[in-house]
Motif scaffolding. Structure first.
Motif, mmCIF file in Angstrom:
data_model
loop_
_atom_site.group_PDB
_atom_site.id
_atom_site.type_symbol
_atom_site.label_atom_id
_atom_site.label_comp_id
_atom_site.label_asym_id
_atom_site.label_seq_id
_atom_site.Cartn_x
_atom_site.Cartn_y
_atom_site.Cartn_z
ATOM 1 N N VAL A 27 0.863 -1.184 0.000
ATOM 2 C CA VAL A 27 0.000 0.000 0.000
ATOM 3 C C VAL A 27 0.897 1.230 0.000
ATOM 4 C CG1 VAL A 27 -0.242 0.153 2.524
ATOM 5 C CG2 VAL A 27 -2.044 1.077 1.058
ATOM 6 N N GLN A 28 0.467 2.223 -0.722
ATOM 7 C CA GLN A 28 1.159 3.507 -0.704
ATOM 8 C C GLN A 28 0.135 4.581 -0.425
ATOM 9 O OE1 GLN A 28 2.619 3.000 -4.679
ATOM 10 N NE2 GLN A 28 1.353 4.688 -5.440
ATOM 11 N N CYS A 29 0.578 5.607 0.242
ATOM 12 C CA CYS A 29 -0.317 6.709 0.576
ATOM 13 C C CYS A 29 -0.689 7.481 -0.690
ATOM 14 C CB CYS A 29 0.381 7.625 1.570
ATOM 15 S SG CYS A 29 -0.585 9.064 2.062
ATOM 16 N N ASP A 30 -1.953 7.802 -0.826
ATOM 17 C CA ASP A 30 -2.412 8.695 -1.884
ATOM 18 C C ASP A 30 -2.072 10.105 -1.403
ATOM 19 O OD1 ASP A 30 -3.862 10.499 -3.461
ATOM 20 O OD2 ASP A 30 -5.495 9.079 -3.773
ATOM 21 N N VAL A 31 -0.896 10.548 -1.776
ATOM 22 C CA VAL A 31 -0.335 11.797 -1.263
ATOM 23 C C VAL A 31 -1.249 12.994 -1.524
ATOM 24 C CG1 VAL A 31 1.607 13.391 -1.557
ATOM 25 C CG2 VAL A 31 2.023 10.937 -1.327
ATOM 26 N N ASP A 32 -1.844 13.083 -2.697
ATOM 27 C CA ASP A 32 -2.722 14.216 -3.000
ATOM 28 C C ASP A 32 -3.922 14.239 -2.058
ATOM 29 O OD1 ASP A 32 -1.041 14.967 -5.091
ATOM 30 O OD2 ASP A 32 -2.157 13.752 -6.544
ATOM 31 N N TRP A 33 -4.549 13.075 -1.864
ATOM 32 C CA TRP A 33 -5.690 12.977 -0.938
ATOM 33 C C TRP A 33 -5.256 13.343 0.474
ATOM 34 C CZ3 TRP A 33 -6.784 10.575 3.581
ATOM 35 C CH2 TRP A 33 -8.122 10.525 3.975
ATOM 36 N N ALA A 34 -4.125 12.804 0.916
ATOM 37 C CA ALA A 34 -3.660 13.020 2.286
ATOM 38 C C ALA A 34 -3.296 14.481 2.549
ATOM 39 C CB ALA A 34 -2.476 12.107 2.584
ATOM 40 N N ASN A 35 -2.625 15.138 1.594
ATOM 41 C CA ASN A 35 -2.283 16.552 1.779
ATOM 42 C C ASN A 35 -3.543 17.414 1.838
ATOM 43 O OD1 ASN A 35 0.529 16.530 2.091
ATOM 44 N ND2 ASN A 35 0.823 16.349 -0.118
ATOM 45 N N ARG A 36 -4.532 17.077 1.020
ATOM 46 C CA ARG A 36 -5.814 17.797 1.077
ATOM 47 C C ARG A 36 -6.473 17.600 2.445
ATOM 48 N NH1 ARG A 36 -6.997 16.450 -3.598
ATOM 49 N NH2 ARG A 36 -8.062 14.502 -3.183
ATOM 50 N N MET A 125 -4.144 7.433 3.411
ATOM 51 C CA MET A 125 -5.161 6.600 2.771
ATOM 52 C C MET A 125 -4.521 5.975 1.550
ATOM 53 S SD MET A 125 -7.425 6.387 -0.042
ATOM 54 C CE MET A 125 -7.661 8.012 -0.691
ATOM 55 N N GLY A 126 -4.839 4.698 1.298
ATOM 56 C CA GLY A 126 -4.319 4.039 0.109
ATOM 57 C C GLY A 126 -5.084 2.762 -0.194
ATOM 58 N N LYS A 127 -4.987 2.325 -1.439
ATOM 59 C CA LYS A 127 -5.632 1.086 -1.880
ATOM 60 C C LYS A 127 -4.603 -0.037 -1.880
ATOM 61 C CE LYS A 127 -8.692 -0.936 -5.168
ATOM 62 N NZ LYS A 127 -9.961 -0.701 -5.722
ATOM 63 N N VAL A 128 -4.961 -1.160 -1.276
ATOM 64 C CA VAL A 128 -4.075 -2.310 -1.146
ATOM 65 C C VAL A 128 -3.992 -3.055 -2.479
ATOM 66 C CG1 VAL A 128 -3.737 -4.491 0.092
ATOM 67 C CG2 VAL A 128 -4.667 -2.490 1.304
ATOM 68 N N PHE A 129 -2.777 -3.413 -2.873
ATOM 69 C CA PHE A 129 -2.577 -4.116 -4.142
ATOM 70 C C PHE A 129 -1.690 -5.341 -3.932
ATOM 71 C CE2 PHE A 129 0.726 -0.949 -3.673
ATOM 72 C CZ PHE A 129 1.883 -1.633 -4.021
ATOM 73 N N GLU A 130 -1.776 -6.292 -4.902
ATOM 74 C CA GLU A 130 -0.938 -7.495 -4.870
ATOM 75 C C GLU A 130 0.500 -7.123 -5.174
ATOM 76 O OE1 GLU A 130 -2.100 -11.440 -6.743
ATOM 77 O OE2 GLU A 130 -3.648 -10.087 -7.516
ATOM 78 N N THR A 131 1.424 -7.715 -4.434
ATOM 79 C CA THR A 131 2.837 -7.479 -4.741
ATOM 80 C C THR A 131 3.405 -8.558 -5.645
ATOM 81 O OG1 THR A 131 3.497 -8.599 -2.703
ATOM 82 C CG2 THR A 131 3.286 -6.179 -2.639
#
Length: 139
Positions: A27-36, A125-131
Motif C-alpha cells: 500500500v502507498q499513501c495517496d499523497v494528493d488525498w492526504a495533503n488535502r 489513505m491508500g488502496k491495497v494491491f498485490e505485490t
C-alpha cells in the motif's frame, strides 16, 4: 556379502520451512488525498505533509510478522528524518474504528495514521494491491 534384515518402521519428518510466507500486499499513501485532508484539518502548515518519495512509496510501508509469518503490525520506514513510525490502521476515513493488520486484503482501501515523537500525526489513505500479481499467497 551378508545381508541383514531389520524391522520395518515408519519415520515421520516434521516440515520446517526455510522461509516464512510473507504478506503479499502493498500500500502507498495517496499523497494528493492526504495533503488535502491535512490542509482541511489545519495541520498542513504545521509540517504535516505527505510526499511521494516517503509515504507515497509502497516499499516504505512494511508489514512486521511474528515467528509464524502472521502479520502483526505495519510500520512506515523511509520517513523524512523521523525514523521508523508505527502505523495504526483504520476501517474508515474518520479514523475512528481501528483495524487489525491481519484483516487487510488486496483491493481494500485502508486508512492509517503515523505519529512522530513531537506529537504530529499524519493521516494516510491508500488502496491495497498485490505485490506478486497472480500469486496471492507468496511475495
Amino acid at each position: 556379502m551378508k545381508k541383514r534384515w531389520g524391522t520395518p518402521k515408519a519415520i515421520v519428518e516434521e516440515f520446517e520451512p526455510n522461509e516464512y510466507v510473507a504478506v503479499c500486499w502493498g500500500v502507498q499513501c495517496d499523497v494528493d488525498w492526504a495533503n488535502r485532508y491535512e490542509w482541511l484539518q489545519g495541520d498542513y502548515n504545521e509540517g504535516v505533509t505527505h510526499a511521494w518519495d516517503h509515504c507515497g512509496t509502497s516499499s516504505n510501508q512494511v508489514i512486521r510478522t511474528d515467528d509464524d509469518g502472521n502479520p502483526i503490525r505495519m510500520v512506515e520506514t523511509g520517513t523524512d528524518g523521523l525514523g521508523t513510525l508505527g502505523c495504526t490502521i483504520y476501517w474508515d476515513k474518520n479514523y475512528t474504528q481501528q483495524r487489525d493488520v491481519s484483516s487487510v486484503k488486496v483491493g481494500d482501501t485502508i486508512y492509517w495514521t503515523t505519529r512522530a515523537e513531537d506529537g504530529r500525526t499524519w493521516n494516510h489513505m491508500g488502496k491495497v494491491f498485490e505485490t506478486a500479481e497472480g500469486h496471492p499467497n507468496r511475495s
